[in-house]
Design a protein around this motif. Sequence first.
Motif, PDB file in Angstrom:
ATOM      1  N   ARG A   1       0.812  -1.218   0.000  1.00  0.00           N
ATOM      2  CA  ARG A   1       0.000   0.000   0.000  1.00  0.00           C
ATOM      3  C   ARG A   1       0.849   1.273   0.000  1.00  0.00           C
ATOM      4  NH1 ARG A   1      -4.076  -1.370   4.930  1.00  0.00           N
ATOM      5  NH2 ARG A   1      -2.087  -1.461   6.044  1.00  0.00           N
ATOM      6  N   GLY A   2       2.134   1.145  -0.307  1.00  0.00           N
ATOM      7  CA  GLY A   2       2.994   2.317  -0.372  1.00  0.00           C
ATOM      8  C   GLY A   2       3.999   2.344   0.759  1.00  0.00           C
ATOM      9  N   HIS A   3       4.844   3.389   0.770  1.00  0.00           N
ATOM     10  CA  HIS A   3       5.850   3.521   1.820  1.00  0.00           C
ATOM     11  C   HIS A   3       5.926   4.983   2.287  1.00  0.00           C
ATOM     12  CE1 HIS A   3       8.261   4.605  -1.768  1.00  0.00           C
ATOM     13  NE2 HIS A   3       8.924   5.386  -0.928  1.00  0.00           N
ATOM     14  N   TYR A   4       6.663   5.184   3.388  1.00  0.00           N
ATOM     15  CA  TYR A   4       6.776   6.505   3.990  1.00  0.00           C
ATOM     16  C   TYR A   4       8.243   6.863   4.170  1.00  0.00           C
ATOM     17  CZ  TYR A   4       6.042  10.325   7.328  1.00  0.00           C
ATOM     18  OH  TYR A   4       6.029  11.549   7.959  1.00  0.00           O
ATOM     19  N   MET A   5       8.681   7.905   3.503  1.00  0.00           N
ATOM     20  CA  MET A   5      10.043   8.434   3.598  1.00  0.00           C
ATOM     21  C   MET A   5      11.072   7.526   2.939  1.00  0.00           C
ATOM     22  SD  MET A   5      10.044  10.123   7.427  1.00  0.00           S
ATOM     23  CE  MET A   5      11.729  10.689   7.259  1.00  0.00           C
ATOM     24  N   ILE A   6      11.125   6.267   3.313  1.00  0.00           N
ATOM     25  CA  ILE A   6      12.084   5.328   2.745  1.00  0.00           C
ATOM     26  C   ILE A   6      11.352   4.027   2.428  1.00  0.00           C
ATOM     27  CG2 ILE A   6      14.164   6.274   3.831  1.00  0.00           C
ATOM     28  CD1 ILE A   6      13.871   4.243   6.048  1.00  0.00           C
ATOM     29  N   PRO A   7      11.829   3.271   1.442  1.00  0.00           N
ATOM     30  CA  PRO A   7      11.124   2.039   1.043  1.00  0.00           C
ATOM     31  C   PRO A   7      10.935   1.045   2.177  1.00  0.00           C
ATOM     32  CG  PRO A   7      12.761   2.633  -0.612  1.00  0.00           C
ATOM     33  CD  PRO A   7      12.988   3.549   0.556  1.00  0.00           C
ATOM     34  N   GLU A   8      11.875   1.042   3.142  1.00  0.00           N
ATOM     35  CA  GLU A   8      11.789   0.064   4.237  1.00  0.00           C
ATOM     36  C   GLU A   8      10.623   0.339   5.187  1.00  0.00           C
ATOM     37  OE1 GLU A   8      15.526  -0.197   2.304  1.00  0.00           O
ATOM     38  OE2 GLU A   8      14.602   1.547   3.266  1.00  0.00           O
ATOM     39  N   MET A   9      10.132   1.578   5.219  1.00  0.00           N
ATOM     40  CA  MET A   9       8.968   1.913   6.038  1.00  0.00           C
ATOM     41  C   MET A   9       7.735   1.764   5.164  1.00  0.00           C
ATOM     42  SD  MET A   9       9.929   2.469   9.085  1.00  0.00           S
ATOM     43  CE  MET A   9       8.294   2.938   9.611  1.00  0.00           C
ATOM     44  N   ALA A  10       7.135   0.589   5.199  1.00  0.00           N
ATOM     45  CA  ALA A  10       6.088   0.254   4.242  1.00  0.00           C
ATOM     46  C   ALA A  10       4.738   0.054   4.918  1.00  0.00           C
ATOM     47  CB  ALA A  10       6.467  -1.012   3.479  1.00  0.00           C
ATOM     48  N   SER A  11       3.705   0.317   4.147  1.00  0.00           N
ATOM     49  CA  SER A  11       2.352  -0.028   4.540  1.00  0.00           C
ATOM     50  C   SER A  11       1.969  -1.269   3.750  1.00  0.00           C
ATOM     51  CB  SER A  11       1.387   1.125   4.225  1.00  0.00           C
ATOM     52  OG  SER A  11       0.067   0.760   4.540  1.00  0.00           O
ATOM     53  N   ALA A  12       1.835  -2.394   4.434  1.00  0.00           N
ATOM     54  CA  ALA A  12       1.589  -3.664   3.746  1.00  0.00           C
ATOM     55  C   ALA A  12       0.846  -4.619   4.664  1.00  0.00           C
ATOM     56  CB  ALA A  12       2.908  -4.288   3.296  1.00  0.00           C
ATOM     57  N   LEU A  13       0.127  -5.548   4.049  1.00  0.00           N
ATOM     58  CA  LEU A  13      -0.530  -6.627   4.769  1.00  0.00           C
ATOM     59  C   LEU A  13      -0.132  -7.952   4.127  1.00  0.00           C
ATOM     60  CD1 LEU A  13      -4.153  -5.198   5.245  1.00  0.00           C
ATOM     61  CD2 LEU A  13      -2.320  -5.308   6.946  1.00  0.00           C
ATOM     62  N   TYR A  14       0.063  -8.969   4.965  1.00  0.00           N
ATOM     63  CA  TYR A  14       0.488 -10.281   4.485  1.00  0.00           C
ATOM     64  C   TYR A  14      -0.645 -11.290   4.649  1.00  0.00           C
ATOM     65  CZ  TYR A  14       5.200  -8.421   4.172  1.00  0.00           C
ATOM     66  OH  TYR A  14       6.303  -7.681   3.820  1.00  0.00           O
ATOM     67  N   TYR A  15      -0.824 -12.103   3.600  1.00  0.00           N
ATOM     68  CA  TYR A  15      -1.920 -13.063   3.571  1.00  0.00           C
ATOM     69  C   TYR A  15      -1.400 -14.480   3.329  1.00  0.00           C
ATOM     70  CZ  TYR A  15      -5.329  -9.277   3.427  1.00  0.00           C
ATOM     71  OH  TYR A  15      -6.094  -8.176   3.736  1.00  0.00           O
ATOM     72  N   ARG A  16      -2.092 -15.437   3.917  1.00  0.00           N
ATOM     73  CA  ARG A  16      -1.873 -16.852   3.648  1.00  0.00           C
ATOM     74  C   ARG A  16      -2.876 -17.296   2.589  1.00  0.00           C
ATOM     75  NH1 ARG A  16       1.574 -20.801   3.655  1.00  0.00           N
ATOM     76  NH2 ARG A  16       2.233 -20.409   5.830  1.00  0.00           N
ATOM     77  N   GLU A  17      -2.358 -17.900   1.521  1.00  0.00           N
ATOM     78  CA  GLU A  17      -3.211 -18.424   0.458  1.00  0.00           C
ATOM     79  C   GLU A  17      -3.672 -19.830   0.840  1.00  0.00           C
ATOM     80  OE1 GLU A  17      -2.890 -18.290  -4.319  1.00  0.00           O
ATOM     81  OE2 GLU A  17      -1.375 -19.540  -3.334  1.00  0.00           O
ATOM     82  N   ASN A  18      -4.981 -20.037   0.831  1.00  0.00           N
ATOM     83  CA  ASN A  18      -5.554 -21.328   1.204  1.00  0.00           C
ATOM     84  C   ASN A  18      -6.307 -21.910   0.009  1.00  0.00           C
ATOM     85  OD1 ASN A  18      -4.980 -20.897   4.165  1.00  0.00           O
ATOM     86  ND2 ASN A  18      -6.410 -19.212   3.813  1.00  0.00           N
ATOM     87  N   ARG A  19      -5.880 -23.079  -0.428  1.00  0.00           N
ATOM     88  CA  ARG A  19      -6.527 -23.717  -1.569  1.00  0.00           C
ATOM     89  C   ARG A  19      -7.230 -24.993  -1.129  1.00  0.00           C
ATOM     90  NH1 ARG A  19      -2.279 -23.189  -6.683  1.00  0.00           N
ATOM     91  NH2 ARG A  19      -2.147 -20.891  -6.667  1.00  0.00           N
ATOM     92  N   LYS A  20      -8.487 -25.104  -1.546  1.00  0.00           N
ATOM     93  CA  LYS A  20      -9.270 -26.302  -1.264  1.00  0.00           C
ATOM     94  C   LYS A  20     -10.123 -26.596  -2.482  1.00  0.00           C
ATOM     95  CE  LYS A  20     -12.330 -28.379   2.157  1.00  0.00           C
ATOM     96  NZ  LYS A  20     -13.112 -28.146   3.415  1.00  0.00           N
ATOM     97  N   GLY A  21      -9.699 -27.633  -3.217  1.00  0.00           N
ATOM     98  CA  GLY A  21     -10.367 -27.930  -4.471  1.00  0.00           C
ATOM     99  C   GLY A  21     -10.186 -26.807  -5.462  1.00  0.00           C
ATOM    100  N   ASN A  22     -11.299 -26.318  -5.986  1.00  0.00           N
ATOM    101  CA  ASN A  22     -11.242 -25.219  -6.951  1.00  0.00           C
ATOM    102  C   ASN A  22     -11.377 -23.858  -6.281  1.00  0.00           C
ATOM    103  OD1 ASN A  22     -11.004 -26.988  -9.139  1.00  0.00           O
ATOM    104  ND2 ASN A  22     -13.243 -27.251  -9.273  1.00  0.00           N
ATOM    105  N   GLU A  23     -11.471 -23.855  -4.947  1.00  0.00           N
ATOM    106  CA  GLU A  23     -11.675 -22.605  -4.216  1.00  0.00           C
ATOM    107  C   GLU A  23     -10.380 -22.126  -3.566  1.00  0.00           C
ATOM    108  OE1 GLU A  23     -14.526 -20.764  -0.666  1.00  0.00           O
ATOM    109  OE2 GLU A  23     -14.549 -22.915  -1.119  1.00  0.00           O
TER     110      GLU A  23
END
Length: 386
Positions: free
Chosen positions: A217-239
């Motif tokens: 979602r972008g960064h502030y002042m320097i690239p290391e200061m980031a706005s981000a969210l991390y997700y786990r991908e879950n697969r079950k069949g076709n979903e």
Amino acid sequence: MQRLLYIGIALLSLTFTGRAQSSAWYRTQLLQQLGEANHLTFTPSSPEGRAVIGSCKGYPVVAEWQSGIICHLGIELFEPELKTMAGKPLCDFAERYLLEELSCEDPTELERKRIDDGVMQSGSAQSIIGSKELLFSVNQLESGHYELRWESQSGTPLYTLTIPANWGLITGKSKIELENDLKQEIQQHPIEEKLPRVPKPERLEKTSGRGILVYKRGHYMIPEMASALYYRENRKGNETTYTLLSEQEHAAESLINLLSVAALAKEYTAEVSQQKYGFQQEVYRVNLGKLINLFMSNGCEPYVGIEQSDEKQIVATLVMVNKEWGYNHILKVTADRNQIATEGGKLSITINAYTPTHNLARLYDDDNIKKNSKAPKFTIKAKTEK
């Protein structure tokens, strides 16, 4: 960005600052001084309310109170509904600032005050008092100021007030008052239960972790200061579904989520060391979810950088950036890895609150890159205010 509202004119802590000559309690020192200067003798008859309680040089002085404590004084310019629509902090400021100016008898002192505050005016403030058929507009300027403008029905400018986006100035609170109110504001703030909506799959990017995706979602002042969210991908069949990451195996990414999502943080406790003006310190314990939710509810956006990550603990810097009101909360967070993704987990946090954006400095030290760290060593800190 510009916000315009053309309408016909028809912050919360329980810190008891003191009493004026009346039996009223005032929330801030400035309000107490204004009450005393205008010999206001008023006692709230209900827990919350609003009323004209006196006058200053013939102009009506309106008061607002919460929990029996006066939280606003000013020359009446707005109806409550208009304040809500146009932005209550700015409308309250306009009323209070006009009362401050009318209460000042020394023209030289008044001019010095305007310069110190960075407030600019044109036209006559007195010409808008009591007028019911005016047009009012609020403009957010690119310069980091707010412009409040009053015009006649025909469009003739009557009065313009330009205010810097300085939260202390707008609220009428000193740095000490802002800092002293913080603990109680956190404790009284509600817990957020709702998780953010999952981004569209095309907005998620792969990371080096298997099945771990990131929403940048972008960064502030320097690239290391980031706005981000991390997700786990879950697969079950076709979903395929995605859930916010909260795993000890990916503790650094999970910590970033904790510091960015109040609903995730509600199960954690923060051991806070708040650094205050004058080299003071206050230590207390609060719910981490309440802390995160308070800052974000007040318009702050979280940016997180991992300073240190080893097999035992993670050290992160969280900057809560309030672009609208021109301040940041700077938090240094230390978490043992075994406390991440653990119900009832604990983190240690050092807070420097309400740092004006223009006072924010950074030191980016490339020589201290740690070989086993996932990010360069860096520090973001506030300039010392004298």
